[in-house]
Design an enzyme around this catalytic site. Structure first.
Site, PDB file in Angstrom:
ATOM      1  N   GLU A 144       0.803  -1.231   0.000  1.00 53.62           N
ATOM      2  CA  GLU A 144       0.000   0.000   0.000  1.00 53.62           C
ATOM      3  C   GLU A 144       0.839   1.286   0.000  1.00 53.62           C
ATOM      4  O   GLU A 144       0.901   2.008   1.000  1.00 53.62           O
ATOM      5  CB  GLU A 144      -0.961   0.016   1.187  1.00 53.62           C
ATOM      6  CG  GLU A 144      -2.044  -1.030   1.065  1.00 53.62           C
ATOM      7  CD  GLU A 144      -3.129  -0.899   2.144  1.00 53.62           C
ATOM      8  OE1 GLU A 144      -2.865  -0.277   3.172  1.00 53.62           O
ATOM      9  OE2 GLU A 144      -4.231  -1.420   1.930  1.00 53.62           O
ATOM     10  N   GLU A 323      -6.756  -7.779  -0.322  1.00 56.59           N
ATOM     11  CA  GLU A 323      -7.247  -7.806   1.065  1.00 56.59           C
ATOM     12  C   GLU A 323      -8.727  -7.479   1.040  1.00 56.59           C
ATOM     13  O   GLU A 323      -9.113  -6.398   0.591  1.00 56.59           O
ATOM     14  CB  GLU A 323      -6.508  -6.761   1.913  1.00 56.59           C
ATOM     15  CG  GLU A 323      -5.023  -7.020   2.045  1.00 56.59           C
ATOM     16  CD  GLU A 323      -4.296  -5.949   2.870  1.00 56.59           C
ATOM     17  OE1 GLU A 323      -4.968  -5.172   3.590  1.00 56.59           O
ATOM     18  OE2 GLU A 323      -3.067  -5.882   2.781  1.00 56.59           O
TER      19      GLU A 323
END
Ligand code: GAL
Length: 641
Positions: A144, A323
């Site tokens: 991320e 995710e």
């Protein structure tokens, strides 16, 4: 392609004795992909240049022996403590000039060359060791980018890097006899307030000025930071590729738009993103409280799909959810658990938009540290959470279900990451953002039953679309201008499109599209509750332009000014339309382009692929639609061969 399920697993956080049982549990739940190691740097390299791969070898074997495939993360988002002693100035620096401290994650500055070299060294060793391991199926680089506000760093390495980058940029393609710093001064309009520079090393960060910095200065710094992410990612990718042919991805985020994901995507084999529908609803979406309350356990009906479509474009057709929220999260203002059925719905929705894998975060809720309150598939004591039943159901359904064939949509929206920076630097009014503007267009189209493709401004091919939407792209790249000119169906463009150059100076729309006579005289912003009525239907909210044009006026404001302007296939909208206004404009275009609108009931959304339609019910009650009784949090798949 057969879709499959995955899970994120942190063996380094659990005793070795758990590993076999965990891997067997995953297998039994119908999971076939396991992502590991993206934060395990300290276990892999406990001391500088001393590596311990025993544990990683062992867990890879355990997982592989269960016939599960591994996504191996490069652990560079979690530099170990010793690294700060080695490179004290690698920490990112905040606006006040203070280094952000060790003690969580992402504590590195993208401009720190020696840190990056250390990452490359580690990645190379990992790629050599595991690059051909048959139990792997993919690599994930870092974790991320930009999370926790870590894109921008005001460190000394960033300052030097930025100054050099500016000098190079203003020296390229310039006439030999011109001084690059003079070119920069002119391009930025630095005669204003005597802001001229004599040398590049005098240029600081565009922060902490007495009042706002020059927008051109801010824009260039954001571009520099975006470039650093692209390079960081590229350098790791090329180390992996020297030793491995497994595909490479990065897990992007929701509503993070401050670096150019399309450019990062060029160095990846597929894109992935992390989808937390309930966290996003509370934390990232501008919506009325009543909407947040109605969908508090389901999430916004468009936010996930928006990112699925966007990341499909970033991955050039290939993408995953790396995710997926399976329970409550720990980081939003309120953290409810999903309504029963929603985890299945989110998973099928991702598949319907083309995800190859949906992977849940995380196998087991952690016993300690920052994410103790973040739900997993098992409780911290290892008990099954009820959501596992839903996941097992999806696993069975995938086995039996026909393949999903993703086709091209009929409507394309250009998503331009640089445009986001223009809006961020100069919103001109509270709450005006590029993302929200594009999201409003997307939502309105989805509520009309449409499936949508996002398109990079650099995409070569616009063939096959019947409508192209280009909201808010202040600077339009030459290549995109050409493609718009050659496009043979309707283009809906604006507001605030084609109005600036690459250095934030005003440009007229005419300079981009000489055949479309339009001059923006001035623009204004206003409170959402003081909208401007349109002669057709609905209102302009937040923002509008006073324009001069000799083209056809398709709608006017209540003041008699042009609101929608048309010439041939191009229509320009001179304000931010509310849903009613946009819907009526789109319906007219639909009629002309023979697109079929379907007015969706509240909370119901459709995704159409080559031979099928999916309906998703985000409501907590049953809805009768198109002959189906769609249960609350339910999914209907209709084959339409
Ligand atoms: C993501 C992150 C994960 C975990 C998760 C919690 O942003 O990639 O490591 O922190 O959030 O929701």
């Amino acid at each position: 392609m057969k879709r499959c399920l995955g899970v994120c697993y942190y063996p380094e956080q659990w005793p070795r004795g758990n590993w076999v049982k965990d891997a067997q549990g995953m297998k039994m739940a119908g999971i076939s992909r396991v992502r590991i190691a993206e934060f395990a740097w300290a276990k892999i390299e406990p001391e500088p240049y001393t590596y311990n791969f025993d544990w990683l070898d062992e867990i890879i074997d355990i997982i592989g022996n269960e016939k599960l495939k591994i996504i191996l993360g490069t652990p560079t988002a979690a530099p170990p403590r010793w690294m700060i002693d080695l490179y004290p100035d690698m920490l990112p620096v905040n606006q006040l000039g203070l280094p952000r401290q060790f003690g969580s994650r992402r504590h590195y500055c993208f401009s720190h060359e020696r840190f990056i070299q250390h990452c490359e060294g580690l990645v190379q060793i990992m790629a050599k060791r595991y690059g051909r391991n048959p139990y792997l199926c993919a690599w994930q680089i870092d974790n991320e980018y930009g999370c926790h506000d870590t894109l921008l760093s005001y460190s000394s390495s960033a300052l030097k890097g930025y100054q050099e980058w500016l000098e190079e940029r203003f020296s390229v393609d310039m006439a030999k006899d011109k001084d690059p710093i003079k070119i920069l001064n002119k391009a930025w309009g630095n005669d204003f307030w005597s802001m001229n520079y004599e040398r590049f090393d005098q240029i600081g960060f565009p922060i902490n000025c007495v009042t706002e910095p020059n927008p051109a200065h801010s824009l260039s710094f954001l571009e520099y930071c975006s470039q650093k992410v692209i390079e960081f990612n590229r350098r790791q990718a090329s180390k992996i590729r020297e030793h491995s042919s497994f595909p490479i991805t990065h897990n992007f985020m929701g509503k993070i738009t401050d670096f150019d994901h399309f450019k990062v995507g060029q160095d990846l084999d597929f894109a992935s993103w992390d989808s937390y529908p309930l966290g996003f609803l509370e934390d990232r979406i501008s919506a009325k409280n009543s909407v947040k309350e109605a969908f508090s356990r389901q999430g916004d009906p468009d936010f996930q799909a928006f990112h699925h479509d966007l990341y499909r474009a970033v991955g050039d057709g290939r993408w995953w959810v790396m995710e997926q929220q399976p329970g409550s999260v720990n980081w939003a203002p309120y953290n409810p658990m999903p309504l029963q059925g929603m985890v299945r719905l989110w998973t099928w929705e991702a598949f319907a938009h083309g995800a190859e894998v949906v992977s849940f975060f995380r196998w087991r809720q952690s016993k300690s540290a920052q994410e103790q309150l973040h739900g997993g598939l098992l409780s911290p004591t290892g008990k099954r959470m009820p959501v596992l039943n839903e996941i097992e159901k999806v696993a069975e359904e995938i086995e039996l279900a026909p393949e999903i064939e993703i086709g091209q949509a009929q409507i394309g929206i250009i998503f331009d990451y640089p445009a986001n920076n223009y809006w961020k630097i100069q919103p001109h009014g509270d709450g005006n953002s590029y993302f929200d503007l594009v999201f409003d267009f997307y939502r309105c189209l989805r509520k009309l039953g449409q499936s949508i493709d996002f398109i990079s401004p650099n995409d070569e091919d616009l063939d096959g679309y019947k409508l192209l939407v280009v909201p808010g792209t202040m600077f339009i790249d030459e290549k995109l201008v050409e493609k718009i000119k050659c496009f043979s169906h309707t283009v809906l463009i604006g507001p605030r499109a084609g109005c600036r150059d690459q250095n934030f100076n005003f440009e007229s729309f005419n300079s981009f599209f000489p055949d479309f006579d339009l001059n923006v005289l001035v623009s204004e912003t206003f409170r959402v509750n003081t909208p401007i009525a349109l002669s057709t239907e609905g209102y302009f909210i937040r923002y509008r332009e006073l324009v001069e044009t000799s083209n056809k006026i398709l709608a006017e404001t209540e003041f008699g000014d042009p609101a929608l302007i048309g010439n041939g296939r191009i229509q320009y909208i001179a304000g931010w339309p509310d849903e009613t206004a946009l819907r009526s404009i789109l319906l007219k275009i639909f009629e002309e382009e023979q697109l079929t609108p379907i007015v969706m009931p509240e909370g119901i959304r459709e995704r159409r692929n080559i031979n099928e339609r999916f309906f998703f019910n985000y409501n907590s009650f049953e809805v009768d639609f198109e002959g189906f009784k769609i249960p609350p949090a339910g999914v209907v798949r209709q084959i339409i061969k």
